[in-house]
Design an enzyme around this catalytic site. Structure first.
Site, PDB file in Angstrom:
ATOM      1  N   ASP A   1      48.812  77.450  67.182  1.00 20.61           N
ATOM      2  CA  ASP A   1      48.929  76.058  66.746  1.00 20.61           C
ATOM      3  C   ASP A   1      50.222  75.817  65.970  1.00 20.61           C
ATOM      4  OD1 ASP A   1      48.187  77.572  64.567  1.00 20.61           O
ATOM      5  OD2 ASP A   1      46.256  76.614  64.281  1.00 20.61           O
TER       6      ASP A   1
ATOM      7  N   ASN B   1      35.691  75.933  57.016  1.00 22.61           N
ATOM      8  CA  ASN B   1      34.733  75.057  57.717  1.00 22.61           C
ATOM      9  C   ASN B   1      34.402  75.581  59.125  1.00 22.61           C
ATOM     10  OD1 ASN B   1      37.092  74.582  59.095  1.00 22.61           O
ATOM     11  ND2 ASN B   1      37.121  72.358  58.778  1.00 22.61           N
TER      12      ASN B   1
ATOM     13  N   HIS C   1      36.657  76.460  61.433  1.00 22.06           N
ATOM     14  CA  HIS C   1      37.631  76.152  62.485  1.00 22.06           C
ATOM     15  C   HIS C   1      38.348  77.409  62.961  1.00 22.06           C
ATOM     16  CE1 HIS C   1      41.152  75.157  59.490  1.00 22.06           C
ATOM     17  NE2 HIS C   1      41.402  76.328  60.040  1.00 22.06           N
TER      18      HIS C   1
HETATM   19  C1  GLP Z   1      44.918  77.710  59.300  1.00 27.96           C
HETATM   20  C2  GLP Z   1      45.211  78.141  60.759  1.00 27.96           C
HETATM   21  C3  GLP Z   1      44.158  79.057  61.304  1.00 27.96           C
HETATM   22  C4  GLP Z   1      43.778  80.092  60.257  1.00 27.96           C
HETATM   23  C5  GLP Z   1      43.130  79.393  59.091  1.00 27.96           C
HETATM   24  C6  GLP Z   1      42.739  80.335  57.957  1.00 27.96           C
HETATM   25  O1  GLP Z   1      44.541  76.414  59.142  1.00 27.96           O
HETATM   26  N1  GLP Z   1      45.401  77.026  61.650  1.00 27.96           N
HETATM   27  O2  GLP Z   1      44.637  79.673  62.499  1.00 27.96           O
HETATM   28  O3  GLP Z   1      42.861  81.008  60.806  1.00 27.96           O
HETATM   29  O4  GLP Z   1      43.931  78.354  58.583  1.00 27.96           O
HETATM   30  O5  GLP Z   1      43.837  80.665  57.167  1.00 27.96           O
HETATM   31  P1  GLP Z   1      43.807  81.682  55.960  1.00 27.96           P
HETATM   32  O6  GLP Z   1      43.964  83.050  56.579  1.00 27.96           O
HETATM   33  O7  GLP Z   1      44.997  81.330  55.120  1.00 27.96           O
HETATM   34  O8  GLP Z   1      42.513  81.511  55.260  1.00 27.96           O
END
Ligand code: GLP
Length: 238
Positions: free
Chosen positions: A67, A134, A136
């Protein structure tokens, strides 16, 4: 689905790096799917260390990122392209990397182009994922339906808040992103997810309660034939 609990973040990064090393050794021209966020930074450091030690050659490897914020300049320090260059691409001899173009005037065209480019490279062999609080994955936010193809997404309030820690007070934080869809992620041959920290304990528990939750996009992965989750003890609630 396989679940592997490691004692520490360091051990988790080594275990995940072993999966990448094995993949690249078995298939030097592997297509990798890569992720951003705080979680994979230690993994990328370990891959760089192995590369510098002469143990890992990326010269035939190609990669696609999940992304990118939209809109954002690729040179912006918070862009995912900048993040990937800083933590991995500029530090190894990777043959080719692709990140969605957050500068495009036409997101629909860019998303279609990205899906076609992945298909033209033969699809993704190994996909790395993190998870949002959440549930995602990539930037596929909880909803009542899920997109198959890469698309422009409105970020959930909780994701904007979670990622605000990376943005300075004078930086405008995008509230939309270009993201692979569920179909693209499911076409990956092998998927590994990293879950780290006590703050991910609740969402991790939901992922392992044996149900597919309509409001937890990550739980769809329970249907994937080759899905492994690496977690540290804190995320496992131990
Ligand atoms: C972001 C990315 C995800 C990632 C998530 C968790 O929003 N788009 O691909 O898995 O957040 O990130 P973190 O590892 O900083 O908790």
């Amino acid at each position: 689905m396989k679940k592997i609990v490691l004692n520490t973040y360091e051990e988790l990064c080594l275990a995940a790096a072993d999966v990448f090393s094995q993949q690249i050794k078995e298939k030097p021209d592997s297509v990798l799917g890569l992720a951003t966020g705080g979680t994979p930074i230690g993994l990328y450091d370990e891959l760089v260390r192995r590369h510098e030690a002469g143990e890992l050659d990326f010269s035939k490897v190609r990669s696609f990122n999940l992304d990118e914020y939209y809109p954002i300049q690729r040179t912006h320090p918070q862009s995912y392209e900048y993040f990937m260059r800083k933590h991995l691409f500029d530090r190894v001899n990777i043959a080719k990397y692709s990140v969605l173009n957050g500068e495009t005037d036409n997101p629909a065209v860019e998303c279609k182009r990205y899906d076609e480019e992945i298909a033209a490279e033969g699809g993704i062999d190994l996909q790395l994922l993190g998870i949002g609080h959440n549930g995602h994955i990539a930037f596929i936010e909880p909803g009542s339906s899920y997109p198959m193809d890469t698309l422009l997404i409105d970020l959930a309030e909780s994701s904007i808040n979670a990622n605000s820690r990376f943005f300075g007070a004078d930086e405008v934080q995008p509230v939309r992103a270009l993201s692979m869809g569920v179909g693209q992620i499911f076409r990956c041959k092998k998927i590994i997810m990293l879950i780290v920290g006590a703050d991910k304990k609740d969402i991790a528990a939901k992922l392992f309660d044996g149900k597919i939750h309509a409001d937890v996009p990550a739980s769809l992965l329970l249907l994937h034939p080759d899905f492994t989750v690496f977690m540290d003890k804190a995320a496992a609630g131990q």
